[in-house]
Scaffold this motif. Structure first.
Motif, PDB file in Angstrom:
ATOM      1  N   LYS A  69       0.862  -1.189   0.000  1.00 12.96           N
ATOM      2  CA  LYS A  69       0.000   0.000   0.000  1.00 12.96           C
ATOM      3  C   LYS A  69       0.898   1.238   0.000  1.00 12.96           C
ATOM      4  O   LYS A  69       2.010   1.208   0.549  1.00 12.96           O
TER       5      LYS A  69
ATOM      6  N   LYS B 248      -6.199   4.163  -7.311  1.00 10.56           N
ATOM      7  CA  LYS B 248      -7.362   3.634  -6.579  1.00 10.56           C
ATOM      8  C   LYS B 248      -7.037   2.283  -5.928  1.00 10.56           C
ATOM      9  O   LYS B 248      -7.486   1.984  -4.829  1.00 10.56           O
TER      10      LYS B 248
ATOM     11  N   HIS C  78      -3.536   4.804  -0.451  1.00 12.44           N
ATOM     12  CA  HIS C  78      -4.581   5.175   0.531  1.00 12.44           C
ATOM     13  C   HIS C  78      -4.476   6.647   0.936  1.00 12.44           C
ATOM     14  O   HIS C  78      -5.418   7.222   1.470  1.00 12.44           O
ATOM     15  N   THR C  79      -3.316   7.286   0.677  1.00 11.89           N
ATOM     16  CA  THR C  79      -3.169   8.713   0.995  1.00 11.89           C
ATOM     17  C   THR C  79      -2.412   9.417  -0.131  1.00 11.89           C
ATOM     18  O   THR C  79      -1.367   8.939  -0.571  1.00 11.89           O
TER      19      THR C  79
ATOM     20  N   VAL D  59      -9.687   8.743  -3.375  1.00 13.91           N
ATOM     21  CA  VAL D  59      -8.723   8.171  -2.429  1.00 13.91           C
ATOM     22  C   VAL D  59      -9.195   8.511  -1.018  1.00 13.91           C
ATOM     23  O   VAL D  59      -9.759   9.594  -0.795  1.00 13.91           O
ATOM     24  N   ALA D  60      -8.941   7.612  -0.062  1.00  6.87           N
ATOM     25  CA  ALA D  60      -9.434   7.797   1.319  1.00  6.87           C
ATOM     26  C   ALA D  60      -8.981   9.131   1.917  1.00  6.87           C
ATOM     27  O   ALA D  60      -9.756   9.836   2.558  1.00  6.87           O
ATOM     28  N   ARG D  61      -7.719   9.513   1.695  1.00  4.92           N
ATOM     29  CA  ARG D  61      -7.217  10.723   2.348  1.00  4.92           C
ATOM     30  C   ARG D  61      -6.378  11.547   1.375  1.00  4.92           C
ATOM     31  O   ARG D  61      -5.517  11.022   0.678  1.00  4.92           O
TER      32      ARG D  61
ATOM     33  N   SER E 219       0.699   9.386   8.068  1.00  2.00           N
ATOM     34  CA  SER E 219      -0.332   8.598   7.375  1.00  2.00           C
ATOM     35  C   SER E 219       0.064   7.150   7.122  1.00  2.00           C
ATOM     36  O   SER E 219      -0.799   6.287   6.955  1.00  2.00           O
TER      37      SER E 219
ATOM     38  N   ASP F  81       3.784  -0.223   4.677  1.00  2.00           N
ATOM     39  CA  ASP F  81       3.490   0.672   3.549  1.00  2.00           C
ATOM     40  C   ASP F  81       4.773   1.189   2.882  1.00  2.00           C
ATOM     41  O   ASP F  81       5.875   1.033   3.412  1.00  2.00           O
TER      42      ASP F  81
END
Length: 445
Positions: A344, A366, A370-371, A390-392, A409, A414
């Motif tokens: 991620k 996508k 995630h950030t 995106v989430a953030r 984040s 990650d």
């Protein structure tokens, strides 16, 4: 009357061209609209070459018999328009250098991967015992080397801007890695103009010369069908296809040329990822065409250390990997980077947009990111495209802030990836400065 050559731009390529022109007996003048670095002023003064900075004085430029233009100066610059109107020839530093050397030229272009492939090819040839210079966008200016430090072989990284003003220059080996939209702001936002610039690398090639290219690039494929290059073709691909000269089979790298066959276990390649497999195939074919010994090619492909600011691992902090890909100044470079990371991702994007289309990376973002952290003076276009996907999403106004936000984040396992998609001129001197700042901030965490 002594021929007058005026050089526009006082960086690496401009000063090199000025020294070569001076040594060849021309009346030389160099002009730079910005300021000239002290090391280049010293070089110009050493060769008693008159120069100016912070302006272009028309009467000292428009009387030139010929002008050598640095690649960074666009054709729409007023001084270039004025020279074109009076039909003064405008050439590139590479074109000038090519007139004064019979050395073998191995030239590399493409939207992505050209620096890595150039450095790798140079590394193999050097390890293989050849006296080889490194030039173009990397190393020292070709003109300066031709003038004061000549080599029988040169490996040259060429941008579309350098190719734009090349006419009689010939590549003995031309490598075209891929073509994706880039720098469209310099080509009237016409993709075909950019494609035509890239294909200038084939100018003047004969059947004795080699053209190495990625077989599965749709743009290159279409252009080859249209242009019928005279050079001997050396296509490469990930897996075997009819006619392909470099490919992989059963986890082995296989290269076939008139100088014989080269094979090596894929696991031993120093560079990972599909894009780097292509870079290794292209460099390997070039080395085989030049007839470097197989054991030297094998050794060089397995011990090459990579290129700074290109998927460069910086540190692992609290189980998070930090990767500096500041050299990714276009969307396709970022696509390659996202593809090569298997975790991620916290992605740092942004800078000076060159007419980017972010849809190319949308699916990968996508799936893996995630950030998103936008690092630029104006992030409006990035927000318009990515908001809600995106989430953030966060904005940063400095590298320090971007790295701090990324650190906050990222979860264990990650990857924090700086792969900006954009040029760096809004907040940084250049992509190197951006990459150095990223590395320093990461190390200070």
């Amino acid at each position: 009357m002594e021929k007058r050559i005026v050089i526009l731009g006082g960086g690496e390529s401009g000063t090199g061209a000025a020294v070569l022109a001076k040594i060849k007996g021309f009346d030389v003048f160099l002009s730079d609209n910005a300021s000239i670095q002290p090391k280049y002023k010293d070089l110009l003064n050493k060769y008693k070459i008159p120069w100016e900075e912070g302006k272009h004085t028309s009467e000292l430029i428009l009387n030139a018999s010929e002008v050598v233009k640095s690649p960074g100066i666009p054709d729409k610059a007023p001084i270039i328009k004025a020279l074109r109107e009076q039909q003064t020839p405008v050439i590139s530093e590479i074109e000038l250098a090519g007139r004064y050397t019979d050395s073998k030229m191995i030239c590399i272009t493409g939207s992505n991967g050209k620096t890595t492939t150039t450095m790798l090819t140079w590394h193999i040839l050097k390890q293989g015992g050849l006296d080889v210079g490194l030039a173009g966008n990397v190393g020292n200016s070709l003109a300066l080397q031709v003038a004061v430090d000549p080599h029988p072989y040169y490996v040259i990284e060429l941008s579309s801007f350098q190719l734009d003003n090349m006419y009689r220059f010939k590549a003995d080996i031309a490598i075209l890695l891929n073509i994706t939209p880039d720098h469209l702001d310099r080509y009237n936002y016409e993709f075909q103009n950019y494609v035509d610039a890239k294909f200038r690398i084939l100018q003047n090639q004969t059947a004795k010369d080699a053209f190495i290219f990625w077989n599965d690039d749709p743009v290159i494929k279409k252009e080859i069908e249209k242009r019928h290059p005279e050079a001997t073709l050396y296509p490469f691909a990930e897996t075997f296809e009819p006619g392909v000269k470099g490919y992989t089979e059963n986890k082995e790298l296989i290269i076939k040329t008139t100088n014989g066959t080269f094979m090596m276990e894929q696991d031993l390649l120093a560079l990972n990822g599909t894009h780097n497999l292509y870079n290794s195939l292209a460099a390997g074919i070039a080395a085989k065409v030049v007839d470097i010994q197989n054991d030297k090619i094998r050794e060089s492909l397995s011990d090459f250390t990579g290129v700074e600011h290109r998927l460069e691992r910086v540190a692992r902090i609290r189980g998070v990997e930090y990767i500096n890909d500041s050299k990714a100044t276009n969307v396709n470079s970022c696509w390659y980077a996202l593809l090569s990371v298997n975790t991620k991702i916290v992605l740092i994007l942004g800078g000076t947009d060159k007419g980017n289309d972010y849809s190319e990376i949308e699916a990968l973002v996508k799936k893996k990111v995630h950030t998103l952290i936008f690092l630029g003076v104006d992030n409006a276009k990035l927000h318009t495209f990515f908001d809600g996907k995106v989430a953030r999403i966060a904005d940063a106004r400095s590298m320090e802030e971007a790295v701090r936000l990324a650190y906050q984040s990222a979860q264990k396992g990650d990857t924090v990836l700086l792969s900006p998609c954009c040029a760096s001129f809004d907040l940084f001197k250049n992509y190197e400065d951006r990459g150095e700042q990223f590395k320093n901030c990461v190390r200070n965490l």
